[in-house]
Design a protein around this motif. Sequence first.
Motif, PDB file in Angstrom:
ATOM      1  N   ALA A 122      18.265 -27.026 -30.848  1.00 34.21           N
ATOM      2  CA  ALA A 122      18.167 -28.150 -31.792  1.00 34.21           C
ATOM      3  C   ALA A 122      19.451 -28.979 -31.771  1.00 34.21           C
ATOM      4  CB  ALA A 122      17.899 -27.619 -33.200  1.00 34.21           C
ATOM      5  N   ASP A 123      20.583 -28.305 -31.841  1.00 38.11           N
ATOM      6  CA  ASP A 123      21.863 -29.033 -31.864  1.00 38.11           C
ATOM      7  C   ASP A 123      22.075 -29.808 -30.566  1.00 38.11           C
ATOM      8  OD1 ASP A 123      22.124 -27.829 -34.285  1.00 38.11           O
ATOM      9  OD2 ASP A 123      23.932 -26.673 -33.806  1.00 38.11           O
ATOM     10  N   SER A 124      21.582 -29.260 -29.454  1.00 35.89           N
ATOM     11  CA  SER A 124      21.739 -29.948 -28.169  1.00 35.89           C
ATOM     12  C   SER A 124      20.895 -31.216 -28.132  1.00 35.89           C
ATOM     13  CB  SER A 124      21.343 -29.021 -27.013  1.00 35.89           C
ATOM     14  OG  SER A 124      22.145 -27.857 -27.029  1.00 35.89           O
ATOM     15  N   ALA A 125      19.678 -31.119 -28.648  1.00 38.26           N
ATOM     16  CA  ALA A 125      18.824 -32.321 -28.703  1.00 38.26           C
ATOM     17  C   ALA A 125      19.485 -33.375 -29.586  1.00 38.26           C
ATOM     18  CB  ALA A 125      17.429 -31.958 -29.238  1.00 38.26           C
ATOM     19  N   ILE A 126      20.013 -32.927 -30.724  1.00 35.47           N
ATOM     20  CA  ILE A 126      20.656 -33.872 -31.648  1.00 35.47           C
ATOM     21  C   ILE A 126      21.894 -34.485 -31.003  1.00 35.47           C
ATOM     22  CG2 ILE A 126      21.929 -34.019 -33.830  1.00 35.47           C
ATOM     23  CD1 ILE A 126      19.939 -31.939 -34.980  1.00 35.47           C
ATOM     24  N   ALA A 127      22.687 -33.656 -30.320  1.00 34.36           N
ATOM     25  CA  ALA A 127      23.908 -34.171 -29.676  1.00 34.36           C
ATOM     26  C   ALA A 127      23.570 -35.241 -28.644  1.00 34.36           C
ATOM     27  CB  ALA A 127      24.676 -33.022 -29.012  1.00 34.36           C
ATOM     28  N   GLY A 160      19.153 -24.100 -44.203  1.00 35.32           N
ATOM     29  CA  GLY A 160      19.677 -24.959 -45.254  1.00 35.32           C
ATOM     30  C   GLY A 160      20.641 -26.022 -44.731  1.00 35.32           C
ATOM     31  N   ASN A 161      20.777 -26.110 -43.418  1.00 36.70           N
ATOM     32  CA  ASN A 161      21.701 -27.095 -42.837  1.00 36.70           C
ATOM     33  C   ASN A 161      21.073 -28.487 -42.911  1.00 36.70           C
ATOM     34  OD1 ASN A 161      23.277 -28.738 -41.233  1.00 36.70           O
ATOM     35  ND2 ASN A 161      23.776 -27.095 -39.797  1.00 36.70           N
ATOM     36  N   LYS A 162      21.669 -29.340 -43.742  1.00 39.81           N
ATOM     37  CA  LYS A 162      21.073 -30.641 -44.022  1.00 39.81           C
ATOM     38  C   LYS A 162      21.116 -31.582 -42.815  1.00 39.81           C
ATOM     39  CE  LYS A 162      20.356 -33.625 -47.955  1.00 39.81           C
ATOM     40  NZ  LYS A 162      20.638 -34.949 -47.393  1.00 39.81           N
ATOM     41  N   THR A 163      21.944 -31.258 -41.837  1.00 42.45           N
ATOM     42  CA  THR A 163      21.968 -32.082 -40.614  1.00 42.45           C
ATOM     43  C   THR A 163      20.555 -32.227 -40.053  1.00 42.45           C
ATOM     44  OG1 THR A 163      24.143 -31.228 -40.099  1.00 42.45           O
ATOM     45  CG2 THR A 163      22.964 -32.284 -38.303  1.00 42.45           C
ATOM     46  N   TYR A 164      19.766 -31.147 -40.100  1.00 39.12           N
ATOM     47  CA  TYR A 164      18.411 -31.190 -39.534  1.00 39.12           C
ATOM     48  C   TYR A 164      17.519 -32.122 -40.348  1.00 39.12           C
ATOM     49  CZ  TYR A 164      20.308 -27.171 -37.106  1.00 39.12           C
ATOM     50  OH  TYR A 164      21.111 -26.355 -36.364  1.00 39.12           O
ATOM     51  N   TYR A 165      17.631 -31.999 -41.659  1.00 35.59           N
ATOM     52  CA  TYR A 165      16.827 -32.864 -42.535  1.00 35.59           C
ATOM     53  C   TYR A 165      17.203 -34.339 -42.312  1.00 35.59           C
ATOM     54  CZ  TYR A 165      14.963 -35.119 -46.637  1.00 35.59           C
ATOM     55  OH  TYR A 165      14.295 -35.979 -47.465  1.00 35.59           O
TER      56      TYR A 165
HETATM   57  C1  LIG Z   1      24.743 -27.929 -39.117  1.00 30.93           C
HETATM   58  O1  LIG Z   1      24.295 -28.338 -37.826  1.00 30.93           O
HETATM   59  C2  LIG Z   1      25.211 -29.180 -37.148  1.00 30.93           C
HETATM   60  C3  LIG Z   1      24.657 -29.563 -35.780  1.00 30.93           C
HETATM   61  O2  LIG Z   1      23.403 -30.004 -35.758  1.00 30.93           O
HETATM   62  C4  LIG Z   1      26.509 -28.492 -36.935  1.00 30.93           C
HETATM   63  O3  LIG Z   1      27.419 -29.378 -36.296  1.00 30.93           O
HETATM   64  C5  LIG Z   1      27.072 -28.025 -38.255  1.00 30.93           C
HETATM   65  O4  LIG Z   1      28.224 -27.258 -38.028  1.00 30.93           O
HETATM   66  C6  LIG Z   1      26.051 -27.195 -39.007  1.00 30.93           C
HETATM   67  N1  LIG Z   1      26.571 -26.900 -40.314  1.00 30.93           N
HETATM   68  C7  LIG Z   1      26.646 -25.665 -40.807  1.00 30.93           C
HETATM   69  C8  LIG Z   1      27.169 -25.559 -42.207  1.00 30.93           C
HETATM   70  O5  LIG Z   1      26.296 -24.691 -40.172  1.00 30.93           O
END
Ligand SMILES: *[C@@H]1O[C@H](CO)[C@@H](O)[C@H](O)[C@H]1NC(C)=O
Length: 400
Positions: A33-38, A72-77
């Motif tokens: 997921a983080d790679s797609a977002i990056a 709960g990581n709001k980055t996804y939302y």
């Molecule tokens: C939430 O996800 C982002 C990447 O998508 C990441 O950079 C960030 O560290 C994450 N935050 C937590 C609190 O894990």
Amino acid sequence: MFVLLDFMLLLFLASVFVSSACARPSSYAVWAADSAIARGQGNGLDDNGNPLVSYEHGELQWALRLLYEQTGNKTYYDYIKTGVDNVVASDGSVGGGYSATQFQLDPLRVGPTFLYLYNQTNQTKYRKAADEFRNQFPIHSRTAQGQFWHKKIYPNQGWLDGIYMGDIFYAAYTQMFQPTNNTAWDDITLQFTLMFNNTIQNSATPNHTFTGLLYHGYDYSHSTIWADPDRGHSPEIWIRALGWYSMALVDALAIIPTSHPGHAVLLNILRTLVPRIVAATDPTSGVWWLVMTQPGRAGNYFESSGAAMFVYSLLKAVRVGYVTDSDGKIVASAKKAYQYMVDNWVVDHGDGTMDWKNTVQVGSLNTDGSYAYYIGVPTDLNDLKGLAAFALASIEYEQS
Ligand SMILES: *[C@@H]1O[C@H](CO)[C@@H](O)[C@H](O)[C@H]1NC(C)=O
Ligand SMILES: *[C@@H]1O[C@H](CO)[C@@H](O)[C@H](O)[C@H]1NC(C)=O
Ligand SMILES: *[C@@H]1O[C@H](CO)[C@@H](O)[C@H](O)[C@H]1NC(C)=O
Ligand SMILES: *[C@@H]1O[C@H](CO)[C@@H](O)[C@H](O)[C@H]1NC(C)=O
Ligand SMILES: *[C@@H]1O[C@H](CO)[C@@H](O)[C@H](O)[C@H]1NC(C)=O
């Protein structure tokens, strides 16, 4: 001597720093997921920055939503919301190339995200966007039996793809706004059943392995070039199409009320298909061939996105209790496939991001639907549809 030691210490510290700077998350789901977002993938825009309604974005959004609920990581939302705001105007109209009168099911895969955002924000524009998609159904052409055409340009054709694209949205909309509309629940059930009845491989055919699985699609009018003269189905069982259908089953079962008879109908279909999907694995690798009916034929290969979709479906089917796995064979099979996937198809870019390879580039029934058409060079990197499927498989694997 001290100089050398200092130098070695420096080297050591440098390597610790470098490896932690490029550390990958321990979860493959998070990493994918983080790679797609990056890379800005699946954000409601095409490669030129123009709004795009795309099923691949909808598929990634489904995974990001599950991850948001888990972590709960709001980055996804926020990423989901930005992606939808790129295609839904403030008055709720849907842009990004969407046109209801083309009767396409693919774009509707983004619809569950509209519903989710409406649920989360109460903003009318998301409900209006969902209504715009829902209003496609009454005008969408159907076969005489009631199956939605896959697209206006493919009259009378039902494709397995369309079940995942259209019917998860149809079900989620019904659940949210018309939970007692049995006509809608019946109609959703009918879409699944007609696809199953009309595409199931119910006998052996020359040069094709008998799997008892589902052909990619059918033409109710039997007029298109690939239509079997008997039942109108296409000639091959294609991993991605069946992958979609199996994900649609487990996802729709979580939405259709257990009190509606359609729930039992879908359960039956799932229970029929699961052992056959397991039986169709390649015994050595544990994964599946792109063209499932022709294992080992020159040009055929193990396809990665379909494998990820099967792993998601098998593990979810067992986890939620839709199928029983008393001897543990289903989960063992899915886990073996998952291990092959991470060993062979995950590419570590070394900069904290990963990529995913061996996903087929296209697969549509707009051709002759032949073996030669399906095979071909898989995409190498940067493929969102495969990566999204891997994120989904990982989400299930990591809670199994
Ligand atoms: C939430 O996800 C982002 C990447 O998508 C990441 O950079 C960030 O560290 C994450 N935050 C937590 C609190 O894990
Ligand atoms: C959102 O979903 C929650 C949990 O399913 C539900 O309780 C709530 O009523 C929903 N809100 C809206 C606006 O649909
Ligand atoms: C949405 O509206 C419902 C009903 O009016 C309310 O119960 C809920 O708290 C609202 N949710 C948000 C996120 O504003
Ligand atoms: C129920 O669903 C059917 C089929 O989609 C639709 O035609 C009808 O308008 C819906 N009824 C209500 C009350 O929403
Ligand atoms: C599908 O086939 C089954 C078994 O032949 C039959 O009972 C059912 O009515 C069929 N459903 C539809 C929608 O054609």
